[in-house]
Design an enzyme around this catalytic site. Structure first.
Site, PDB file in Angstrom:
ATOM      1  N   TRP A   1       7.958   1.435 -19.755  1.00  0.00           N
ATOM      2  CA  TRP A   1       6.693   0.792 -19.430  1.00  0.00           C
ATOM      3  C   TRP A   1       6.615  -0.598 -20.075  1.00  0.00           C
ATOM      4  O   TRP A   1       5.632  -1.299 -19.909  1.00  0.00           O
ATOM      5  CB  TRP A   1       5.504   1.654 -19.896  1.00  0.00           C
ATOM      6  CG  TRP A   1       5.196   2.783 -18.951  1.00  0.00           C
ATOM      7  CD1 TRP A   1       5.734   2.968 -17.714  1.00  0.00           C
ATOM      8  CD2 TRP A   1       4.285   3.865 -19.164  1.00  0.00           C
ATOM      9  NE1 TRP A   1       5.219   4.104 -17.131  1.00  0.00           N
ATOM     10  CE2 TRP A   1       4.325   4.683 -17.999  1.00  0.00           C
ATOM     11  CE3 TRP A   1       3.439   4.233 -20.209  1.00  0.00           C
ATOM     12  CZ2 TRP A   1       3.551   5.837 -17.863  1.00  0.00           C
ATOM     13  CZ3 TRP A   1       2.663   5.380 -20.074  1.00  0.00           C
ATOM     14  CH2 TRP A   1       2.726   6.180 -18.911  1.00  0.00           C
TER      15      TRP A   1
ATOM     16  N   LYS B   1       8.595   4.023  -2.018  1.00  0.00           N
ATOM     17  CA  LYS B   1       8.100   2.652  -2.211  1.00  0.00           C
ATOM     18  C   LYS B   1       9.159   1.666  -1.741  1.00  0.00           C
ATOM     19  O   LYS B   1      10.351   1.983  -1.752  1.00  0.00           O
ATOM     20  CB  LYS B   1       7.778   2.401  -3.688  1.00  0.00           C
ATOM     21  CG  LYS B   1       6.523   3.109  -4.158  1.00  0.00           C
ATOM     22  CD  LYS B   1       6.105   2.646  -5.551  1.00  0.00           C
ATOM     23  CE  LYS B   1       4.865   3.410  -5.994  1.00  0.00           C
ATOM     24  NZ  LYS B   1       4.350   2.989  -7.313  1.00  0.00           N
TER      25      LYS B   1
ATOM     26  N   ARG C   1       5.998  12.119  -2.418  1.00  0.00           N
ATOM     27  CA  ARG C   1       6.385  10.776  -2.886  1.00  0.00           C
ATOM     28  C   ARG C   1       7.679  10.791  -3.699  1.00  0.00           C
ATOM     29  O   ARG C   1       7.916  11.705  -4.493  1.00  0.00           O
ATOM     30  CB  ARG C   1       5.266  10.156  -3.714  1.00  0.00           C
ATOM     31  CG  ARG C   1       4.033   9.892  -2.884  1.00  0.00           C
ATOM     32  CD  ARG C   1       2.914   9.335  -3.727  1.00  0.00           C
ATOM     33  NE  ARG C   1       2.941   7.902  -3.882  1.00  0.00           N
ATOM     34  CZ  ARG C   1       2.783   7.263  -5.031  1.00  0.00           C
ATOM     35  NH1 ARG C   1       2.655   7.929  -6.167  1.00  0.00           N
ATOM     36  NH2 ARG C   1       2.761   5.959  -5.073  1.00  0.00           N
TER      37      ARG C   1
ATOM     38  N   GLU D   1       4.855  10.069 -13.827  1.00  0.00           N
ATOM     39  CA  GLU D   1       3.824   9.510 -14.706  1.00  0.00           C
ATOM     40  C   GLU D   1       2.853  10.576 -15.200  1.00  0.00           C
ATOM     41  O   GLU D   1       1.642  10.394 -15.197  1.00  0.00           O
ATOM     42  CB  GLU D   1       3.056   8.392 -13.988  1.00  0.00           C
ATOM     43  CG  GLU D   1       3.944   7.237 -13.572  1.00  0.00           C
ATOM     44  CD  GLU D   1       3.189   6.056 -12.983  1.00  0.00           C
ATOM     45  OE1 GLU D   1       2.199   6.281 -12.290  1.00  0.00           O
ATOM     46  OE2 GLU D   1       3.614   4.922 -13.225  1.00  0.00           O
TER      47      GLU D   1
ATOM     48  N   ASN E   1      -2.988   9.994  -7.913  1.00  0.00           N
ATOM     49  CA  ASN E   1      -3.247  10.704  -9.166  1.00  0.00           C
ATOM     50  C   ASN E   1      -4.455  11.584  -8.861  1.00  0.00           C
ATOM     51  O   ASN E   1      -5.597  11.195  -9.044  1.00  0.00           O
ATOM     52  CB  ASN E   1      -3.530   9.720 -10.295  1.00  0.00           C
ATOM     53  CG  ASN E   1      -2.299   8.877 -10.587  1.00  0.00           C
ATOM     54  OD1 ASN E   1      -1.185   9.396 -10.695  1.00  0.00           O
ATOM     55  ND2 ASN E   1      -2.476   7.576 -10.674  1.00  0.00           N
TER      56      ASN E   1
ATOM     57  N   GLU F   1      -1.797  -5.345  -7.004  1.00  0.00           N
ATOM     58  CA  GLU F   1      -1.684  -5.009  -8.424  1.00  0.00           C
ATOM     59  C   GLU F   1      -0.781  -5.993  -9.171  1.00  0.00           C
ATOM     60  O   GLU F   1      -1.093  -6.408 -10.284  1.00  0.00           O
ATOM     61  CB  GLU F   1      -1.127  -3.583  -8.547  1.00  0.00           C
ATOM     62  CG  GLU F   1      -0.908  -3.138  -9.971  1.00  0.00           C
ATOM     63  CD  GLU F   1      -0.392  -1.701 -10.057  1.00  0.00           C
ATOM     64  OE1 GLU F   1      -0.203  -1.054  -9.019  1.00  0.00           O
ATOM     65  OE2 GLU F   1      -0.178  -1.243 -11.199  1.00  0.00           O
TER      66      GLU F   1
ATOM     67  N   ASP G   1       8.650  -0.751  -8.705  1.00  0.00           N
ATOM     68  CA  ASP G   1       7.216  -0.515  -8.516  1.00  0.00           C
ATOM     69  C   ASP G   1       6.476  -1.705  -7.928  1.00  0.00           C
ATOM     70  O   ASP G   1       5.758  -2.382  -8.651  1.00  0.00           O
ATOM     71  CB  ASP G   1       6.594  -0.152  -9.874  1.00  0.00           C
ATOM     72  CG  ASP G   1       5.247   0.500  -9.723  1.00  0.00           C
ATOM     73  OD1 ASP G   1       4.767   0.598  -8.590  1.00  0.00           O
ATOM     74  OD2 ASP G   1       4.678   0.921 -10.745  1.00  0.00           O
TER      75      ASP G   1
END
Ligand code: BDP
Length: 724
Positions: free
Chosen positions: A563, A380, A344, A311, A230, A413, A385
């Site tokens: 989400w 990924k 990505r 996002e 980000n 995370e 995620d």
């Protein structure tokens, strides 16, 4: 004897290294490069006989780093002074092949031809007139890696007689991705703040930068993306480029290239343009000039990582362009300098699709073969995620004409954040060894990543870093094992976790089997344990909102449906799980036929992915003989019990571990036990409102009512993205 000032200083320094070594409590700063003195006299002396002289053919900053490291490591481990005697017949002899015919003669033609870039050869040569340990490579980075390998042999108390080790890295770009912000915070960081002190750069060079580079080089990592995905366009301002240059200058002598994340809208924010449209000539010009400016300061700059149209991040789709347009535009700017773009594939639009897991595949597969040669698509490991367990991403094996690189998350995370012991190597290994069936059986993910499946030259792997300003780098001590394991698998994606854990424990704790075996076992079992107490049977994305700390299966009110947790578990009075089969969202159809066959039928679907691919009735009888609800209860309880077993096992190690370290780990394990129970009780209490069945009476019942778990909140939980 004449004592010169120089030799006095050297001796004092030597004594200092030795005494610091023995006095300090174990704070974890030295990572796996501890180089403690080898206590076994016989072994130490046998090493000493062969290693106390070092001779390097040639010189370069990287070779100097190798020599320095050998000096530190050998001095500490052997407790003896290491000499640079200009003696080539005895001791360590190192060099780059092709630079001195005298050195080249020491290496066989066969070995020479098998060595590849960055690889190394470690051999011993003994004859009447010589007794050498030779470190040879095609480039100076290979010599550095070979030096670390030699030190590792000693750390692991292995024999250096009749040495013949040749290793070549299987993947070309082996990178750490730092999700570090320019304000010093770390997105999803649980080890303090960013180690990059942007404010004081370029003048102040924290010694940590050097130790960071050493640690990475010791496991073969050759690139660091120092800024968050980000991204902040400020990094492209001239003064920030100078700061980045200072880091690159440190990394260079350890064979590490610096990369940056590129915010797609930078031409607007830093260039004052009205658009960031990748087909606009002004925009292209801005990027071309910016890239040239960066290379002027950092001639070996690696390139960009880009998170676009994901996002809320800006991207080419805002201008009705696509990923291909965006990636190729940046690739063209970087190509003249040898730079690359890592674009990505973690994308999902805000339109709330029926199944977010399908989106990357749909957006990228049509562009296969259309990206420039210097573009890699960074994928990924799973389609959602970084969950505790996900099936492999369907893109692996689906884009044979594109370089796909792996993105793993080393920072935990979703796997216990700053406290839980979870040996991530097992998860990485599971992914790398999974069959995509893209070219028939045996087309495992590792072969996609190392390029062997589709003959791809440009290959890469990225791990989202777990380090910060914590004294021991990773906060949770066992996070060091994850950093280490990532590096080892990036070097060789076919390695086994047990082997990796063994190495790490030997170097970090001890070679004594009394210590080694229990810790290796803890690391080996812990990932499965975590899956059981967090997301058993294929459940996923049921953690707390935003900070992602702790359980939150009830999360239902977010600005986007995908989400929330309810979007993913779909629990109702009939059952639980996400039907991704042909009759459901059809996400399973994105895989190869053999893969589909494995998972398509609820009756035969392996339990670890059952609820990932199926919506299963609560009373459905599973292969274990239990109905689904009971199985869910048993798994959660088993996970929580196993977390407790980790603590019990650790306690048996008290006599053998440094006190400070023992207590540090013990406190974290206690938190893990507490939180495993929390996950178990909160999730079962919540899912019970749908199943309407009893938790089997032989199991401990939840301590609190569901409302209690739902009422907990953690406004200052670490790692949150500041802009959320
Ligand atoms: C998610 C993280 C978010 C990252 C995102 C990404 O929660 O902070 O920005 O991945 O990878 O897992 O871009």
């Amino acid at each position: 004897m004449i004592i010169t000032q120089k030799s006095l200083v050297k001796t004092l320094l030597f004594c200092l290294i030795i005494s610091i070594n023995s006095l300090k409590a174990e704070d974890g700063y030295r990572l796996w490069l501890k180089y403690d003195k080898i206590e076994n006299d016989q072994l130490r002396k046998s090493y000493e006989k062969k290693l106390t002289n070092i001779y390097f053919y040639g010189t370069s900053p990287v070779l100097e780093s190798a020599k320095k490291e050998l000096n530190i490591g050998l001095t500490r481990m052997l407790g003896a002074e290491i000499a640079d005697l200009k003696e080539k017949k005895k001791g360590i002899v190192a060099g780059v092949i092709g630079q001195s015919s005298e050195f080249d003669q020491l290496i066989s033609d066969h070995d020479k031809s098998n060595l590849k870039s960055e690889g190394f050869l470690l051999i011993s040569k003994e004859s009447k007139s010589s007794n050498q340990i030779i470190i040879a490579a095609k480039d100076d980075i290979g010599v550095l890696y070979g030096s670390f390998r030699l030190l590792k042999l000693l750390q692991m108390h292995e024999s250096i007689d009749e040495l013949h080790i040749m290793e070549n890295p299987k993947i070309k770009l082996r990178l750490l991705n730092h999700w570090d912000n320019l304000d010093g915070t770390v997105e999803r960081g649980y080890a303090g703040f960013s180690i990059w002190n942007w404010h004081q750069l370029p003048e102040y060079i924290d010694p940590r930068y050097i130790d960071y580079a050493r640690a990475n080089a010791s496991i073969g990592i050759n690139g660091a993306v120092v800024t968050n995905v980000n991204a902040n366009a400020l990094i492209f301002r001239a003064d920030y480029i100078e700061k980045a240059k200072a880091l690159a200058d440190v990394f260079r002598s350890y064979g590490i290239k610096l990369y940056l994340t590129a915010r797609f809208s930078s031409p607007i924010e830093q260039g004052g343009l009205k658009t960031a449209d990748p087909l606009d000539p002004q925009v292209q010009k801005w990027w071309n000039e910016k890239v040239a400016e960066i290379y002027k300061s950092i001639p070996d700059f690696g390139g960009f990582v880009v998170k676009a149209n994901s996002e809320g991040q800006p991207g080419p789709q805002q201008y009705n362009r696509n990923h291909e347009d965006g990636a190729n535009m940046l690739a063209d700017a970087l190509a003249p300098f040898g730079g690359i773009v890592m674009w990505r594939a973690f994308v999902y639009s805000s339109e709330e699709p029926a199944d977010r897991s399908k989106q990357a595949y749909d957006e990228f597969v049509p562009h296969d073969g259309k990206f420039r040669k210097n573009v890699l698509i960074q994928v990924k490991n799973g389609p959602i995620d970084f969950m505790p367990r996900e099936p492999i991403h369907p893109l692996f094996g689906a884009m044979p004409q594109t370089s796909l690189m792996m993105e793993f998350q080393i920072t935990k995370e979703y796997l216990g954040q700053g406290t839980h012991l979870v040996g991530l190597s097992k998860m990485f290994e599971e992914v790398l060894k999974t069959d995509t069936y893209a070219k028939g059986e045996g087309s495992i993910v590792a072969k996609v990543i190392d390029g062997s499946l589709d003959n791809r030259e440009l290959t890469g792997i990225a791990g989202v870093s777990n380090i910060g300003t914590a004294r021991n780098w990773t906060g949770n001590f066992f996070g060091q094992a994850d950093w280490y394991a990532y590096g080892r698998l990036a070097w060789d994606p076919y390695l086994n976790s047990e082997e990796i854990f063994n190495e790490w424990v030997k170097m970090t704790f001890s070679n004594d089997p009394k210590v080694l075996n229990p810790i290796v076992e803890m690391l080996s079992t812990s990932r499965e344990t975590c899956v059981k107490y967090m997301t058993p049977l294929g459940l996923h994305h049921i953690m707390g909102a935003n900070h992602h700390y702790g359980p939150g299966p009830w999360v239902s009110q977010m600005s986007r449906a995908d989400w929330t947790s309810v979007y993913y578990h779909k629990a109702d009075e009939k059952g639980i799980g996400f039907d991704r089969t042909k009759e459901g969202s059809q996400a399973l159809m994105q895989y190869q036929e053999e893969f589909i066959d494995l998972y398509k039928d609820m009756k035969t679907c392996p339990l670890e992915f059952l609820l990932w691919f199926h919506h299963v009735p609560w009373d459905y009888k599973l292969s274990t003989g239990n109905i689904l609800w009971d199985e869910l209860c048993f798994q959660y309880h088993q996970g929580s019990k196993e977390a407790n077993d980790l603590l019990i096992k650790w306690n048996t190690l008290e006599p053998f571990i440094d006190k400070e370290l023992f207590n540090n780990i013990k406190m974290h394990l206690r938190i893990q036990v507490k939180e495993a129970k929390w996950w178990r009780d909160a999730c079962l209490s919540y899912f019970q409102t749908f199943s309407k069945m009893e938790i089997p009476p032989q199991l401990e019942q939840p301590e609190h009512k569901l409302e209690y778990y739902q009422s907990l909140n953690f406004p200052y939980s670490p790692g949150i993205r500041p802009r959320w």
